[in-house]
Structure formats: C-alpha cells, structure tokens
Design an enzyme around this catalytic site. Sequence first.
Site, PDB file in Angstrom:
ATOM      1  N   ARG A  27       0.760   3.337  -4.576  1.00  0.00           N
ATOM      2  CA  ARG A  27       0.973   1.889  -4.647  1.00  0.00           C
ATOM      3  C   ARG A  27      -0.235   1.064  -4.255  1.00  0.00           C
ATOM      4  O   ARG A  27      -0.545   0.084  -4.923  1.00  0.00           O
ATOM      5  CB  ARG A  27       2.223   1.460  -3.883  1.00  0.00           C
ATOM      6  CG  ARG A  27       2.182   1.680  -2.419  1.00  0.00           C
ATOM      7  CD  ARG A  27       3.510   2.184  -1.929  1.00  0.00           C
ATOM      8  NE  ARG A  27       3.651   3.593  -2.177  1.00  0.00           N
ATOM      9  CZ  ARG A  27       4.729   4.131  -2.710  1.00  0.00           C
ATOM     10  NH1 ARG A  27       5.750   3.407  -3.080  1.00  0.00           N
ATOM     11  NH2 ARG A  27       4.803   5.431  -2.879  1.00  0.00           N
ATOM     12  N   THR A  28      -0.928   1.428  -3.207  1.00  0.00           N
ATOM     13  CA  THR A  28      -2.023   0.555  -2.766  1.00  0.00           C
ATOM     14  C   THR A  28      -3.122   0.506  -3.824  1.00  0.00           C
ATOM     15  O   THR A  28      -3.638  -0.559  -4.165  1.00  0.00           O
ATOM     16  CB  THR A  28      -2.580   1.020  -1.398  1.00  0.00           C
ATOM     17  OG1 THR A  28      -1.500   1.037  -0.464  1.00  0.00           O
ATOM     18  CG2 THR A  28      -3.650   0.082  -0.890  1.00  0.00           C
ATOM     19  N   LYS A  56     -19.415  17.957  -3.482  1.00  0.00           N
ATOM     20  CA  LYS A  56     -20.727  18.609  -3.405  1.00  0.00           C
ATOM     21  C   LYS A  56     -21.366  18.410  -2.034  1.00  0.00           C
ATOM     22  O   LYS A  56     -22.488  18.820  -1.813  1.00  0.00           O
ATOM     23  CB  LYS A  56     -21.653  18.032  -4.478  1.00  0.00           C
ATOM     24  CG  LYS A  56     -21.138  18.198  -5.894  1.00  0.00           C
ATOM     25  CD  LYS A  56     -22.114  17.594  -6.887  1.00  0.00           C
ATOM     26  CE  LYS A  56     -21.555  17.643  -8.296  1.00  0.00           C
ATOM     27  NZ  LYS A  56     -22.320  16.799  -9.208  1.00  0.00           N
ATOM     28  N   ARG A  77     -10.042   3.880   1.045  1.00  0.00           N
ATOM     29  CA  ARG A  77      -9.011   4.543   1.845  1.00  0.00           C
ATOM     30  C   ARG A  77      -9.565   5.889   2.283  1.00  0.00           C
ATOM     31  O   ARG A  77     -10.091   6.637   1.465  1.00  0.00           O
ATOM     32  CB  ARG A  77      -7.723   4.746   1.047  1.00  0.00           C
ATOM     33  CG  ARG A  77      -6.748   5.643   1.807  1.00  0.00           C
ATOM     34  CD  ARG A  77      -5.379   5.666   1.219  1.00  0.00           C
ATOM     35  NE  ARG A  77      -4.669   4.426   1.478  1.00  0.00           N
ATOM     36  CZ  ARG A  77      -3.380   4.264   1.275  1.00  0.00           C
ATOM     37  NH1 ARG A  77      -2.646   5.267   0.821  1.00  0.00           N
ATOM     38  NH2 ARG A  77      -2.802   3.103   1.520  1.00  0.00           N
ATOM     39  N   HIS A 105      -4.175  -0.639   8.447  1.00  0.00           N
ATOM     40  CA  HIS A 105      -3.944  -0.873   7.015  1.00  0.00           C
ATOM     41  C   HIS A 105      -3.773  -2.386   6.853  1.00  0.00           C
ATOM     42  O   HIS A 105      -2.668  -2.877   6.641  1.00  0.00           O
ATOM     43  CB  HIS A 105      -2.687  -0.105   6.591  1.00  0.00           C
ATOM     44  CG  HIS A 105      -2.462  -0.023   5.115  1.00  0.00           C
ATOM     45  ND1 HIS A 105      -3.143  -0.810   4.188  1.00  0.00           N
ATOM     46  CD2 HIS A 105      -1.626   0.767   4.381  1.00  0.00           C
ATOM     47  CE1 HIS A 105      -2.716  -0.503   2.975  1.00  0.00           C
ATOM     48  NE2 HIS A 105      -1.796   0.445   3.062  1.00  0.00           N
TER      49      HIS A 105
HETATM   50  C1  NCD Z   1       1.562   3.324   3.790  1.00  0.00           C
HETATM   51  C2  NCD Z   1       0.246   3.984   4.113  1.00  0.00           C
HETATM   52  O1  NCD Z   1      -0.410   4.549   3.237  1.00  0.00           O
HETATM   53  O2  NCD Z   1      -0.133   3.893   5.274  1.00  0.00           O
HETATM   54  N1  NCD Z   1       1.789   3.252   2.409  1.00  0.00           N
HETATM   55  C3  NCD Z   1       1.315   2.175   1.739  1.00  0.00           C
HETATM   56  O3  NCD Z   1       0.144   1.900   1.697  1.00  0.00           O
HETATM   57  N2  NCD Z   1       2.222   1.385   1.175  1.00  0.00           N
HETATM   58  C4  NCD Z   1       2.704   3.854   4.531  1.00  0.00           C
HETATM   59  C5  NCD Z   1       2.978   5.314   4.496  1.00  0.00           C
HETATM   60  O4  NCD Z   1       2.267   6.106   3.875  1.00  0.00           O
HETATM   61  O5  NCD Z   1       3.972   5.696   5.132  1.00  0.00           O
END
Ligand code: NCD
Length: 278
Positions: A27-28, A56, A77, A105
Amino acid sequence: MEPIAKSGSNMLHGKILATLFFEPSTRTRLSFEAAMSKLGGTTIGFAEPKVAAIKKGENLADTIRVVENYADVLVLRHPLEGAARLAAEFARVPVINAGSGAEEHPTQALLDLYTILKEKGRIDGLNVTLMGDLRYGRTVHSLAYALSLYKVKLFLVSPELLRMRREVSDVIKKKIEIVEGSAVEEVLPETDVLYVTRIQEERFPDPAEYAKVSGTYKIGVDTLEGAREDMIIMHPLPRVDEIAHEVDNTPYARYFQQVWNGIVTRTALLALILGAKK
Ligand code: NCD
C-alpha cells in the site's frame, strides 16, 4: 487536494519520484505512485532489493548518491532504524521516510491525523486508544508523536511485552496525558478513536517471544459492546487477526477509508515538497 486527488492535475508534470523499497510493501508504495501520477508526475524505483545493485554489495549512501540524479524526490523504506536520516544526509533532493525499521512511519501518521480530523471534525479534545504492538509498530510511534502536538488523552493498550517504547513515551508524556494498560474493554467507554495494529512478527529477535503474544488480542463485535456510538476504528493495514472481519460491517470501521486518505495526504505532501503548492 481531495478534488485534485479524485480528478487529477498536471501540477507535477515532468517531475520524477524514485521509490527505494528495501522492505516489502504494497500500500505505501502504490499509494505514493498513485499520488504522483494523479499530479501528472512519473515514478521510477524498485520494490525488490534482491534484483537491484544492492545485491552486488552497494551501500545505501552510494545508492542514494546515484538515484538522486534520476529523481526530484526519493521515497525510502528500509529495515534499519535511522536509514531515512542517513539517506537525507547524503541526498541533495528531498527524502521522504516511508518506514524506517520499527522506528517511524511519518506519512502514515499524517494520513492518520487527516482521517481523524475528517471523521471527527477535530483532533483536540479527543481520547485516542492505540492498541496492539506498541513496541515494534512504527506507525504507532509516529502517530503518538504527532498526537502529542494536540490536546488529546492517549490510552496505550498492549500486552506487557509490547508496551510503548520508552524513548517515545518519555517524550510524549511531557506533553499529553498517557494511560497504559492491557484491557481494551476498560477504556472503550471513553475512547473516541480506536487505533489497532498487528503484531510485527518479522521484527521479533526471538520466535519464542512472538509465540507468547501471538493471538493475545482481538477486536470482535462482542468486544465493542461498551463502545461509544460514534467511536471510529482505524488500522494502518495489513490486518492479520486483530480485527474480526464482522467488524468491517459495523459503523465503527474506517480502515478502508484511511487508504483513500493516504492518497490525498501524499498528493499534498508531494505538491508541497516539490513546490507546486505553498
Ligand atoms: C504499516 C507498516 O509498514 O509499518 N503498513 C503500512 O505502511 N500501511 C503497518 C504494518 O506493517 O503493520
């Protein structure tokens, strides 16, 4: 940005967003990509470090110094805490933290605040319950910091092992009232926003420790008996078993609305960062 996120715009035409995802995400990453294309920009990047040069042996600083030449903004990320901070030190273009290990986050916190504001009409004066994995869940760390900027009362509900990290609670308790506990039923009658998270199995250093807490909490329709009529339930998703599927059909559920609010928030963020909006 709501109407723009719906119908689209050309305000970021010619701009490039690079998504560097060293950890699984659906989703992100898709949310950033969708937001960027709604604004007329394009996205490049990888979601699978195994196929990138990282495999690598390239280090993060070098990856950043290369990719910044291709893009106007980077979305990172990474499984390590501090990775986004490090990337921002090396990059000459803006870096957005889309999740740094169990630490933070921040864009999720922005969309969570937006959801609360939109659904409740205010943030000040609300009682918010954060429930679940408050130790390894990065979304609740960022959200707790963000909520501490408002006049809210925060209930922190978790199994003993998954209590809110001290480094976070030490900071927020100087600004707002926090109450820690383990029984959600006790705080539901006072809760305006119930924010539930999954146990972050992948972050446990010891599987035996995970086994102790796995399946220890669940919101079902019966749990909600004492809840305020206008309470809302939020969740950053993905959900495992901490909210029963029957709850989706109750008037409390807002976790799928949050997903749309994520697009709106990210269009706003990109437009601001790239100078299309003041
Ligand atoms: C979250 C994350 O990646 O920290 N997910 C997200 O970005 N919507 C929450 C999770 O993974 O539980």
